[in-house]
Write a protein that holds these residues in place. Structure first.
Motif, PDB file in Angstrom:
ATOM      1  N   TYR A  97      -6.631   9.743 -46.976  1.00 56.73           N
ATOM      2  CA  TYR A  97      -8.048   9.486 -47.241  1.00 56.73           C
ATOM      3  C   TYR A  97      -8.591   8.476 -46.236  1.00 56.73           C
ATOM      4  CZ  TYR A  97     -12.162   7.504 -49.582  1.00 56.73           C
ATOM      5  OH  TYR A  97     -13.423   7.045 -49.865  1.00 56.73           O
ATOM      6  N   TYR A  98      -9.861   8.710 -45.844  1.00 62.03           N
ATOM      7  CA  TYR A  98     -10.570   7.694 -45.060  1.00 62.03           C
ATOM      8  C   TYR A  98     -12.081   7.881 -45.226  1.00 62.03           C
ATOM      9  CZ  TYR A  98     -11.931   4.508 -41.343  1.00 62.03           C
ATOM     10  OH  TYR A  98     -12.495   3.460 -40.642  1.00 62.03           O
ATOM     11  N   ARG A  99     -12.698   7.031 -45.996  1.00 63.97           N
ATOM     12  CA  ARG A  99     -14.161   6.892 -46.095  1.00 63.97           C
ATOM     13  C   ARG A  99     -14.885   8.204 -46.423  1.00 63.97           C
ATOM     14  NH1 ARG A  99     -16.526   3.238 -41.225  1.00 63.97           N
ATOM     15  NH2 ARG A  99     -18.318   3.418 -42.615  1.00 63.97           N
ATOM     16  N   ASP A 100     -14.408   8.951 -47.376  1.00 71.65           N
ATOM     17  CA  ASP A 100     -15.101  10.180 -47.773  1.00 71.65           C
ATOM     18  C   ASP A 100     -14.927  10.374 -49.275  1.00 71.65           C
ATOM     19  OD1 ASP A 100     -16.385  12.597 -47.968  1.00 71.65           O
ATOM     20  OD2 ASP A 100     -15.244  13.587 -46.371  1.00 71.65           O
ATOM     21  N   GLN A 101     -15.604   9.529 -50.037  1.00 73.22           N
ATOM     22  CA  GLN A 101     -15.463   9.549 -51.491  1.00 73.22           C
ATOM     23  C   GLN A 101     -15.929  10.878 -52.079  1.00 73.22           C
ATOM     24  OE1 GLN A 101     -14.124   6.928 -53.524  1.00 73.22           O
ATOM     25  NE2 GLN A 101     -14.112   8.609 -54.996  1.00 73.22           N
ATOM     26  N   ARG A 102     -17.020  11.426 -51.546  1.00 70.52           N
ATOM     27  CA  ARG A 102     -17.551  12.667 -52.107  1.00 70.52           C
ATOM     28  C   ARG A 102     -16.537  13.805 -51.996  1.00 70.52           C
ATOM     29  NH1 ARG A 102     -23.218  14.013 -49.907  1.00 70.52           N
ATOM     30  NH2 ARG A 102     -23.746  12.360 -51.378  1.00 70.52           N
ATOM     31  N   MET A 103     -15.875  13.915 -50.837  1.00 71.15           N
ATOM     32  CA  MET A 103     -14.890  14.983 -50.671  1.00 71.15           C
ATOM     33  C   MET A 103     -13.655  14.725 -51.537  1.00 71.15           C
ATOM     34  SD  MET A 103     -15.000  17.789 -49.076  1.00 71.15           S
ATOM     35  CE  MET A 103     -13.870  19.161 -49.184  1.00 71.15           C
ATOM     36  N   LEU A 104     -13.271  13.458 -51.656  1.00 64.92           N
ATOM     37  CA  LEU A 104     -12.143  13.127 -52.527  1.00 64.92           C
ATOM     38  C   LEU A 104     -12.448  13.511 -53.969  1.00 64.92           C
ATOM     39  CD1 LEU A 104      -9.365  11.855 -52.975  1.00 64.92           C
ATOM     40  CD2 LEU A 104     -10.516   9.633 -53.217  1.00 64.92           C
ATOM     41  N   ASP A 105     -13.679  13.222 -54.430  1.00 68.43           N
ATOM     42  CA  ASP A 105     -14.051  13.602 -55.793  1.00 68.43           C
ATOM     43  C   ASP A 105     -13.915  15.106 -55.993  1.00 68.43           C
ATOM     44  OD1 ASP A 105     -14.653  10.975 -56.350  1.00 68.43           O
ATOM     45  OD2 ASP A 105     -16.816  11.204 -56.053  1.00 68.43           O
ATOM     46  N   ARG A 106     -14.295  15.866 -54.968  1.00 70.90           N
ATOM     47  CA  ARG A 106     -14.208  17.323 -55.071  1.00 70.90           C
ATOM     48  C   ARG A 106     -12.739  17.773 -55.186  1.00 70.90           C
ATOM     49  NH1 ARG A 106     -18.381  20.332 -53.412  1.00 70.90           N
ATOM     50  NH2 ARG A 106     -19.029  18.780 -51.859  1.00 70.90           N
ATOM     51  N   ILE A 107     -11.875  17.169 -54.377  1.00 71.84           N
ATOM     52  CA  ILE A 107     -10.453  17.534 -54.410  1.00 71.84           C
ATOM     53  C   ILE A 107      -9.835  17.160 -55.746  1.00 71.84           C
ATOM     54  CG2 ILE A 107      -8.199  17.067 -53.372  1.00 71.84           C
ATOM     55  CD1 ILE A 107      -9.699  16.599 -50.719  1.00 71.84           C
ATOM     56  N   LEU A 108     -10.134  15.974 -56.245  1.00 72.52           N
ATOM     57  CA  LEU A 108      -9.576  15.538 -57.523  1.00 72.52           C
ATOM     58  C   LEU A 108     -10.074  16.416 -58.670  1.00 72.52           C
ATOM     59  CD1 LEU A 108      -9.755  11.658 -57.113  1.00 72.52           C
ATOM     60  CD2 LEU A 108      -7.776  13.160 -56.828  1.00 72.52           C
TER      61      LEU A 108
ATOM     62  N   THR B  95      -9.728  19.261 -47.698  1.00 73.51           N
ATOM     63  CA  THR B  95      -9.184  20.561 -48.081  1.00 73.51           C
ATOM     64  C   THR B  95      -9.052  20.627 -49.600  1.00 73.51           C
ATOM     65  OG1 THR B  95      -7.967  20.665 -45.986  1.00 73.51           O
ATOM     66  CG2 THR B  95      -7.277  22.156 -47.719  1.00 73.51           C
ATOM     67  N   VAL B  96      -9.724  21.612 -50.208  1.00 75.78           N
ATOM     68  CA  VAL B  96      -9.840  21.705 -51.660  1.00 75.78           C
ATOM     69  C   VAL B  96      -8.945  22.823 -52.172  1.00 75.78           C
ATOM     70  CG1 VAL B  96     -11.439  22.024 -53.584  1.00 75.78           C
ATOM     71  CG2 VAL B  96     -12.236  20.919 -51.473  1.00 75.78           C
ATOM     72  N   PRO B  97      -7.993  22.522 -53.059  1.00 75.95           N
ATOM     73  CA  PRO B  97      -7.065  23.571 -53.523  1.00 75.95           C
ATOM     74  C   PRO B  97      -7.719  24.541 -54.492  1.00 75.95           C
ATOM     75  CG  PRO B  97      -6.672  21.539 -54.715  1.00 75.95           C
ATOM     76  CD  PRO B  97      -7.705  21.218 -53.675  1.00 75.95           C
ATOM     77  N   GLY B  98      -7.334  25.813 -54.369  1.00 80.40           N
ATOM     78  CA  GLY B  98      -7.723  26.798 -55.363  1.00 80.40           C
ATOM     79  C   GLY B  98      -7.010  26.543 -56.674  1.00 80.40           C
TER      80      GLY B  98
ATOM     81  N   PHE C  40     -19.188  23.543 -48.138  1.00 83.21           N
ATOM     82  CA  PHE C  40     -19.466  23.092 -49.484  1.00 83.21           C
ATOM     83  C   PHE C  40     -20.845  22.448 -49.538  1.00 83.21           C
ATOM     84  CE2 PHE C  40     -14.880  23.371 -49.537  1.00 83.21           C
ATOM     85  CZ  PHE C  40     -14.582  23.768 -50.834  1.00 83.21           C
ATOM     86  N   SER C  41     -21.481  22.555 -50.678  1.00 80.93           N
ATOM     87  CA  SER C  41     -22.748  21.866 -50.863  1.00 80.93           C
ATOM     88  C   SER C  41     -22.505  20.360 -50.898  1.00 80.93           C
ATOM     89  CB  SER C  41     -23.397  22.309 -52.182  1.00 80.93           C
ATOM     90  OG  SER C  41     -24.471  21.463 -52.516  1.00 80.93           O
ATOM     91  N   PRO C  42     -23.280  19.578 -50.161  1.00 78.39           N
ATOM     92  CA  PRO C  42     -23.040  18.121 -50.141  1.00 78.39           C
ATOM     93  C   PRO C  42     -23.460  17.428 -51.424  1.00 78.39           C
ATOM     94  CG  PRO C  42     -24.997  18.667 -48.866  1.00 78.39           C
ATOM     95  CD  PRO C  42     -24.377  19.985 -49.255  1.00 78.39           C
TER      96      PRO C  42
END
Length: 464
Positions: free
Chosen positions: A15-26, A122-125, A153-155
């Motif tokens: 991770y590095y400075r991308d909370q929105r993408m991390l939220d999506r992955i989690l 990268t977001v897992p199915g 992905f929609s931001p």
């Protein structure tokens, strides 16, 4: 009837400075199908309908459903990531782009039987974790690679599927087809992507894990995959383990309108090529004839044996090896040629008088990245083995077992094998087949000109 406990799986996300993408992955990880509840043992049952790729059909559970622990490995973000309860965060200082070190930090922060890696974009199915875990069940020597697909992905939402699906790049699909899903062929490690890969912790530790010393973008996944292969590991591509990359692949980001790399991406790719050359002993990564601390070919000359009693015979054998360029040779110190060899090769790092080196010994776990030459050679009688072109030497080596090169009287001149083949025996208990025997004359290998008392080195060196 109670059987084995569930598989413990650590999912590591750099991770590095991308909370929105991390939220999506989690969010995507919280919706994974086919997982077990922590601490619950599963009843013994027959494996459920896996296909050859290890895919888990929707709604079904593997015989050992995985229990998942998520680990976020922060590469020195100014503000730590925000995660829900139960998610582990491991942090390192910001000292440049150190995704390789972050992945290794995350792996060390867990204790799962399996390690799965996802990139921070990268977001897992929904079946990703179960599909990867099913393929790895009871296969501690296996490294698997999922299918990375691409989309936008929609931001403004945490939707786990892209709004727009982009075409897959041509190269990975063609490579996976050509190599039968990474099960046959040369250079299979080139099909491994750290964004969508997984392996047993035993194999990870045996190979030494992601290298914390790699700084900069790209190549750490190939480096790890190479070392896993050299440690006797197998690779496999799982097309049903899908994860979505936010945006196009690297080539799509790097290409200009006319199809050429822009200056920044070209420099980035060249830096990756230079970074990998000393780390991966392969013709796919380094210039022919180059000299590297990790050689492509390691040789030991058993020159203390009576076959080398003639003066100059061990030295002549070593001289021939230099034609291979990317080679390192050790010579038994009990040889009568030790002084001559020391003088001839005083400033050449490729030849040394000493015991057979560390390349032949079993590896220890947890000692850092374990790098091995591609080919190991033991020379038992004087011969100009270096007359054999490197390409032909490499082609001789079977994926398992070894080759013995015999003289006209049936005596063994040399024993040749790949490091991976030796590791299959040492680390995984695979019983090798009998060595394949090849006649030296069929390979154009000749004796070094011993006239009964030894070899005149001026003839070998200067052609006198």
């Amino acid at each position: 009837m109670i059987g084995r406990p569930p598989l413990s799986v650590d999912v590591v996300i750099p991770y590095y400075r991308d909370q929105r993408m991390l939220d999506r992955i989690l969010t995507a990880l919280s919706g994974q199908r086919g997982l077990a509840e922590p601490g619950i043992e599963q009843a013994v049952r027959e494996p459920v309908g896996n296909d050859s790729a290890g895919h888990v059909p929707a709604g079904l559970v593997p015989a050992r459903p995985p229990v998942m622990q998520v680990i976020v490995a922060d590469d020195g973000s100014p503000t730590p990531p925000s995660v829900p309860p139960g998610v582990t965060v491991a942090r390192q200082d910001d000292r440049g782009f150190r995704a390789s070190a972050a992945r290794h930090l995350g792996a060390q922060a867990g204790s799962g039987e399996l390690l799965l890696f996802l990139d921070g974009d990268t977001v897992p199915g929904p079946d990703y974790v179960a599909t990867m875990a099913t393929a790895l069940t009871d296969a501690p020597d296996l490294l698997v690679v999922g299918r990375r697909r691409y989309g936008h992905f929609s931001p403004s939402t945490t939707a786990v599927e892209p709004e727009v699906i982009l075409p897959d790049p041509a190269w990975p699909a063609a490579f996976y087809a050509e190599t039968d899903r990474l099960t046959c062929g040369e250079g299979l490690w080139r099909g491994v992507l750290s964004a969508v890969c997984g392996l047993h912790r035993r194999l990870y530790d045996l190979a030494g894990g992601f290298d914390p010393g790699i700084i900069g973008y790209g190549g750490e996944d190939w480096d790890l995959a190479w070392r896993c292969e050299q440690a006797g590991g197998r690779l496999r591509y799982l097309p049903d383990a899908v994860a979505w990359h936010d945006g196009p692949d690297w080539a799509g980001r790097a290409g200009a309108a006319d199809g050429r790399d822009d200056v920044r991406h070209l420099a980035q790719k060249n830096a990756e090529t230079a970074r990998l050359a000393p780390l991966i002993a392969s013709p796919f990564t380094r210039p022919a004839g180059g000299i590297f601390a990790l050689p492509s070919i390691a040789v030991h000359v058993h020159a203390a044996r009576s076959a080398f009693s003639g003066a100059g015979s061990a030295a002549a054998t070593c001289i021939s090896l230099l034609r291979w360029g990317d080679v390192a040779a050790t010579v038994d110190p009990a040889t009568s040629d030790s002084g001559v060899i020391a003088g001839l090769f005083a400033d050449d790092p490729r030849v040394d008088v000493g015991e057979r080196g560390r390349w032949w010994r079993p590896g220890g776990q947890g000692a850092g990245p374990r790098r091995l030459p591609d080919i190991l050679v033991d020379i038992h009688r004087p011969c100009a083995l270096g007359d054999l072109p490197v390409e032909r030497l490499r082609a001789l080596c079977p994926p398992v077992g070894s080759v013995r090169i015999d003289d006209d009287e049936g005596r063994t001149l040399a024993h040749v094998r790949r490091s991976r083949a030796l590791a299959r025996e040492q680390e995984w208990g695979e019983r090798p087949p009998d060595p394949v025997r090849v006649a030296a004359r069929d390979l154009g290998i000749r004796p070094p000109g011993d006239d009964g008392t030894g070899v005149r080195l001026e003839r070998v060196v200067g052609g006198w």
